[in-house]
Design a protein around this motif. Structure first.
Motif, PDB file in Angstrom:
ATOM      1  N   ASP A 112       2.417  -4.818   3.651  1.00 12.10           N
ATOM      2  CA  ASP A 112       2.072  -6.171   3.185  1.00 12.10           C
ATOM      3  C   ASP A 112       2.503  -7.257   4.165  1.00 12.10           C
ATOM      4  N   VAL A 113       2.450  -6.941   5.453  1.00 13.97           N
ATOM      5  CA  VAL A 113       2.899  -7.905   6.460  1.00 13.97           C
ATOM      6  C   VAL A 113       1.804  -8.906   6.834  1.00 13.97           C
ATOM      7  N   LEU A 139     -11.926  -0.473  -4.451  1.00 18.86           N
ATOM      8  CA  LEU A 139     -12.210  -0.480  -3.023  1.00 18.86           C
ATOM      9  C   LEU A 139     -11.013  -0.046  -2.183  1.00 18.86           C
ATOM     10  N   GLY A 140      -9.839  -0.031  -2.775  1.00 24.48           N
ATOM     11  CA  GLY A 140      -8.642   0.315  -2.028  1.00 24.48           C
ATOM     12  C   GLY A 140      -8.109  -0.859  -1.234  1.00 24.48           C
ATOM     13  N   THR A 141      -7.290  -0.575  -0.213  1.00 24.61           N
ATOM     14  CA  THR A 141      -6.682  -1.622   0.611  1.00 24.61           C
ATOM     15  C   THR A 141      -6.673  -1.159   2.066  1.00 24.61           C
ATOM     16  N   LEU A 142      -6.060  -1.969   2.920  1.00 25.03           N
ATOM     17  CA  LEU A 142      -5.869  -1.603   4.328  1.00 25.03           C
ATOM     18  C   LEU A 142      -4.458  -1.072   4.558  1.00 25.03           C
ATOM     19  N   GLY A 143      -3.908  -0.455   3.535  1.00 25.80           N
ATOM     20  CA  GLY A 143      -2.577   0.131   3.636  1.00 25.80           C
ATOM     21  C   GLY A 143      -1.531  -0.603   2.831  1.00 25.80           C
ATOM     22  N   GLY A 144      -1.851  -1.823   2.392  1.00 27.57           N
ATOM     23  CA  GLY A 144      -0.915  -2.608   1.598  1.00 27.57           C
ATOM     24  C   GLY A 144      -1.168  -2.468   0.113  1.00 27.57           C
ATOM     25  N   SER A 145      -0.742  -3.464  -0.648  1.00 25.39           N
ATOM     26  CA  SER A 145      -0.803  -3.361  -2.109  1.00 25.39           C
ATOM     27  C   SER A 145      -1.890  -4.207  -2.748  1.00 25.39           C
ATOM     28  N   VAL A 146      -2.619  -5.030  -1.972  1.00 26.90           N
ATOM     29  CA  VAL A 146      -3.566  -5.994  -2.549  1.00 26.90           C
ATOM     30  C   VAL A 146      -4.872  -5.992  -1.763  1.00 26.90           C
ATOM     31  N   SER A 147      -5.970  -6.127  -2.482  1.00 30.27           N
ATOM     32  CA  SER A 147      -7.260  -6.453  -1.864  1.00 30.27           C
ATOM     33  C   SER A 147      -8.031  -7.366  -2.798  1.00 30.27           C
ATOM     34  N   VAL A 148      -8.941  -8.158  -2.230  1.00 26.64           N
ATOM     35  CA  VAL A 148      -9.779  -9.091  -2.974  1.00 26.64           C
ATOM     36  C   VAL A 148     -11.196  -8.968  -2.429  1.00 26.64           C
ATOM     37  N   SER A 184      -3.462 -13.622  10.017  1.00 24.01           N
ATOM     38  CA  SER A 184      -4.312 -13.331   8.875  1.00 24.01           C
ATOM     39  C   SER A 184      -5.762 -13.735   9.105  1.00 24.01           C
ATOM     40  N   SER A 185      -6.634 -13.102   8.319  1.00 24.56           N
ATOM     41  CA  SER A 185      -8.051 -13.437   8.300  1.00 24.56           C
ATOM     42  C   SER A 185      -8.618 -13.034   6.957  1.00 24.56           C
TER      43      SER A 185
END
Length: 378
Positions: free
Chosen positions: A61-62, A33-42, A84-85
């Motif tokens: 990753d801020v 699915l990729g990410t929102l520009g950072g290194s992690v998604s769940v 965060s959300s």
């Protein structure tokens, strides 16, 4: 009457053949699915059209933000003003519910449940200090937990603008995790002895203890539209955790992939169950599982070439087409992923309808079988 009974028998046999064909799926295709520009998604929740929600890291990753993934695009849903959300569930209308920090300086930090159709986040508020939204049904009813000023969690049903406290099983604490389209809610509550907590079913204004697999703790994670419930429970030794299926008043132990800890997270309307299990008693190897047709399979053994190098850790949600929202890792990176059956379920539908037509031709007086309306693919 005889014609109706005969047709029901045909439908039963036909659906059994369809289920058997579906169980024969050889593999799953994995989509990052990729990410929102950072290194992690769940990835946490999936709906009937394949839209997914969860959380992903932003650039650098801020922060972690809730997202809605549709097609091949991950949309940043933002926050309620805080850093965060995270999205926890999504219904068939594409409405996401989850939890976000507020722009209130802490400590303690304050978070509220939200809902959104993809534009601004709607703050659900809280009768007390915090609130967390965990589940949503097709009519937009939301369940979760809110916290009192002394930080005691209470299960709630949110309809429109009102919070309904669901009560408890005799203790002080309760959390609601899932609601089906009939408004039946499941979760966990402490009982009169605070060291014991059990899975509950809330229906028609009454919270019912559905028991455990013999231990002092059980937790219901999801309910489908047939009223089947899945979750996990301690067994009699009070240290081993097994997933369960609660159906027809009976709690069934689903076993594990070889280890001593396993949890079921979701069940779809055709009875397929997903979750995770360790493969040894040391907790060093976590694997996502699919439970279907009476047996548990390691999803990693079902991946086609698209899954090369990936390890699927947690399967969190499954829709009626068998599409799975999961979390996987590859080369040290954690990603939300979509798993789709290969061949696609539409092929199995044609097989099943062919079987129905064959049986109908051989059954005197049987009405013509009607193909179901096409369902949205996720």
């Amino acid at each position: 009457m005889e014609r109706q009974i005969g047709f029901r028998k045909v439908i039963t046999v036909g659906l059994a053949l369809l289920a058997a064909a579906s169980a024969a799926a050889q593999s799953y295709r994995l989509t990052d699915l990729g990410t929102l520009g950072g290194s992690v998604s769940v990835a946490y929740g999936i709906n009937s059209s394949g839209q997914i929600t969860g959380y992903a890291y932003t650039q650098g990753d801020v922060a972690e933000h809730a997202y809605r993934y549709s097609g091949s695009t991950m949309q940043d849903l933002g926050t309620l003003g805080g850093v965060s959300s995270g999205g926890n569930a999504i219904n068939d209308s594409g409405v996401v519910t989850g939890t976000s920090l507020l722009a209130i300086p802490g400590p303690p930090s304050i978070s509220h449940g939200f809902r959104t159709n993809g534009s601004l986040l709607d703050d659900l508020g809280s009768p007390g200090r915090d609130s967390d939204a965990h589940g949503i049904n097709s009519s937009g009813q939301i369940v979760g937990d809110w916290h009192t000023s002394s930080n005691v969690p209470r299960a709630f049903l949110y309809s429109g603008t009102l919070f309904l406290d669901l009560g408890t099983l005799g203790g002080e604490q309760a959390w609601a995790h899932s609601i089906n389209d009939s408004g039946v809610i499941v979760g966990i509550s402490s009982v009169g002895i605070e060291s014991i907590s059990h899975a509950f079913r809330y229906k028609d204004g009454t919270m019912e203890d559905i028991g455990s697999l013999g231990g002092s703790y059980s937790e219901a994670a999801s309910i489908n539209n047939s009223g089947d419930i899945v979750g996990f429970s301690l067994i009699a030794d009070d240290s081993t955790q097994h997933p369960f299926l609660y159906s027809g008043g009976t709690m069934q132990d689903l076993g594990t992939l070889g280890g001593n800890v396993s949890h079921a997270f979701d069940i779809n309307n055709v009875g397929q169950i997903v979750g995770w299990s360790n493969t040894d008693d040391y907790g060093n190897d976590y694997r996502a599982f699919l439970y279907s047709g009476g047996s548990m399979s390691d999803i990693n053994g079902l991946l086609d070439a698209s899954g090369t190098g990936w390890k699927v850790l947690y399967a969190n949600s499954i829709n009626d087409s068998g599409w799975i929202a999961a979390t996987a890792e590859k080369d040290g990176q954690t990603r939300g992923v979509l798993l789709t059956p290969v061949p696609e379920p539409a092929s199995f539908l044609l097989i099943g309808m062919g079987a129905l037509a064959l049986i109908r031709r051989r059954t005197p007086g049987c009405p013509r079988a009607t193909a179901p309306a096409s369902s949205q693919a996720r």
